[in-house]
Design a protein around this motif. Structure first.
Motif, PDB file in Angstrom:
ATOM      1  N   ASN A   1      70.716 100.870  44.050  1.00  0.00           N
ATOM      2  CA  ASN A   1      69.800  99.842  44.525  1.00  0.00           C
ATOM      3  C   ASN A   1      69.801  98.615  43.611  1.00  0.00           C
ATOM      4  N   GLU A   2      70.702  98.584  42.662  1.00  0.00           N
ATOM      5  CA  GLU A   2      70.687  97.525  41.670  1.00  0.00           C
ATOM      6  C   GLU A   2      70.984  96.164  42.288  1.00  0.00           C
ATOM      7  N   THR A   3      70.163  95.198  41.923  1.00  0.00           N
ATOM      8  CA  THR A   3      70.413  93.807  42.258  1.00  0.00           C
ATOM      9  C   THR A   3      70.716  93.069  40.964  1.00  0.00           C
ATOM     10  N   ILE A   4      71.825  92.364  40.945  1.00  0.00           N
ATOM     11  CA  ILE A   4      72.240  91.642  39.748  1.00  0.00           C
ATOM     12  C   ILE A   4      71.877  90.174  39.902  1.00  0.00           C
ATOM     13  N   HIS A   5      71.188  89.639  38.906  1.00  0.00           N
ATOM     14  CA  HIS A   5      70.856  88.208  38.850  1.00  0.00           C
ATOM     15  C   HIS A   5      71.593  87.596  37.667  1.00  0.00           C
ATOM     16  N   THR A   6      72.341  86.521  37.913  1.00  0.00           N
ATOM     17  CA  THR A   6      73.011  85.811  36.837  1.00  0.00           C
ATOM     18  C   THR A   6      72.715  84.319  36.977  1.00  0.00           C
ATOM     19  N   LYS A   7      73.398  83.522  36.194  1.00  0.00           N
ATOM     20  CA  LYS A   7      73.173  82.081  36.210  1.00  0.00           C
ATOM     21  C   LYS A   7      73.374  81.498  37.600  1.00  0.00           C
ATOM     22  N   HIS A   8      74.411  81.923  38.285  1.00  0.00           N
ATOM     23  CA  HIS A   8      74.742  81.366  39.594  1.00  0.00           C
ATOM     24  C   HIS A   8      74.586  82.359  40.740  1.00  0.00           C
ATOM     25  N   PHE A   9      74.541  83.660  40.433  1.00  0.00           N
ATOM     26  CA  PHE A   9      74.648  84.673  41.472  1.00  0.00           C
ATOM     27  C   PHE A   9      73.409  85.554  41.587  1.00  0.00           C
ATOM     28  N   LYS A  10      73.169  85.993  42.811  1.00  0.00           N
ATOM     29  CA  LYS A  10      72.276  87.105  43.095  1.00  0.00           C
ATOM     30  C   LYS A  10      73.019  87.999  44.073  1.00  0.00           C
ATOM     31  N   ILE A  11      73.205  89.269  43.716  1.00  0.00           N
ATOM     32  CA  ILE A  11      73.991  90.177  44.546  1.00  0.00           C
ATOM     33  C   ILE A  11      73.309  91.539  44.594  1.00  0.00           C
ATOM     34  N   SER A  12      73.125  92.057  45.789  1.00  0.00           N
ATOM     35  CA  SER A  12      72.414  93.319  45.990  1.00  0.00           C
ATOM     36  C   SER A  12      73.379  94.401  46.438  1.00  0.00           C
ATOM     37  N   LYS A  13      73.421  95.489  45.696  1.00  0.00           N
ATOM     38  CA  LYS A  13      74.270  96.614  46.078  1.00  0.00           C
ATOM     39  C   LYS A  13      73.740  97.294  47.335  1.00  0.00           C
ATOM     40  N   GLN A  14      72.418  97.337  47.473  1.00  0.00           N
ATOM     41  CA  GLN A  14      71.810  98.044  48.598  1.00  0.00           C
ATOM     42  C   GLN A  14      72.010  97.302  49.916  1.00  0.00           C
ATOM     43  N   THR A  15      71.732  95.999  49.920  1.00  0.00           N
ATOM     44  CA  THR A  15      71.839  95.225  51.165  1.00  0.00           C
ATOM     45  C   THR A  15      73.197  94.549  51.313  1.00  0.00           C
ATOM     46  N   ARG A  16      73.983  94.552  50.232  1.00  0.00           N
ATOM     47  CA  ARG A  16      75.303  93.921  50.204  1.00  0.00           C
ATOM     48  C   ARG A  16      75.212  92.434  50.555  1.00  0.00           C
TER      49      ARG A  16
END
Length: 230
Positions: free
Chosen positions: A129-144
């Motif tokens: 369920n991890e969602t990664i937040h970075t300087k430019h990106f937001k990406i969700s493993k759960q919702t893809r």
């Protein structure tokens, strides 16, 4: 798992069907490209196995139409063509993998399992369920779902998503093509390293990273992902 196979060689279909039955896979077989594409649009499928050369409509056209419509169903191409340019074209049109004829049914089943393992989020990541937040990106493993600078990128194929997610998990680390094939594709790709190059090329284009070069080529080694380079 429900799989649509568009393949005009009935002997190949019979072989695939036999292994599908052993694996408990529900397969449907269509021998014409145009009819297969229409059948594809009628239902939801877990996987599409698509021959390159087909009557009615060729496999590359079908693959391109599916990707242009924004649909991310995993696609494995079957092809008798063994020229590098032909195989790269299939990947550039959005195929997740390809198998060159003649092939072993066990090889095809290994490719199917690897593609589905990634597409269904059962690739062994500890926190699904991890969602990664970075300087430019937001990406969700759960919702893809993928957002770049707040804008959603909705046209990534399953394999492109997996590759991006892996790099975001390992920023600034350099990976060889062999390591990426092992970590992202999850099986031996028989030394076909250009598969990685094609997917990196497509991600660069879709993410608009010609201006912001997120993916860095490390000559003689492979690639790394770095958001700090302007």
């Amino acid at each position: 798992m429900k799989v649509l196979v568009i393949e005009d060689n009935e002997s190949v279909c019979s072989m695939i069907e036999m292994f599908f039955n052993k694996e408990g896979i529900e397969g449907e077989f269509v021998h014409d490209g145009l009819k297969g594409y229409e059948r594809y649009k009628e239902e939801s499928w877990d996987l599409l196995i698509l021959d390159w050369m087909l009557p009615g409509m060729d496999g590359i056209t079908i693959c391109r139409k599916i990707r242009e419509s924004g649909e991310n169903v995993p696609i494995i191409m079957l092809t008798a063509k063994d020229q590098e340019s032909d195989q790269v074209l299939g990947l550039e049109m959005g195929a997740d993998d390809y198998v060159t004829k003649p092939f072993s049914p066990l090889t095809l089943m290994a490719r199917i399992k690897a593609v589905m393992r990634r597409a269904k989020n059962i690739d062994g990541v500890k926190n699904e369920n991890e969602t990664i937040h970075t300087k430019h990106f937001k990406i969700s493993k759960q919702t893809r779902e993928v957002y770049v600078n707040g804008e959603r990128i909705s046209n990534l194929t399953p394999k492109e998503f997996d590759l991006l997610y892996f790099f975001l998990q390992h920023p600034k680390q350099v990976f060889s093509r062999e390591q990426l094939l092992d970590q992202v594709w999850g099986y031996e790709f028989y030394g076909d390293e250009r598969t990685v190059d094609v997917h990196i090329k497509r991600l660069r284009k879709k993410l608009g990273s010609d201006v912001q070069p997120f993916f860095q080529t490390v000559w003689g080694v492979g690639y790394k992902f770095d958001e700090t380079v302007d």
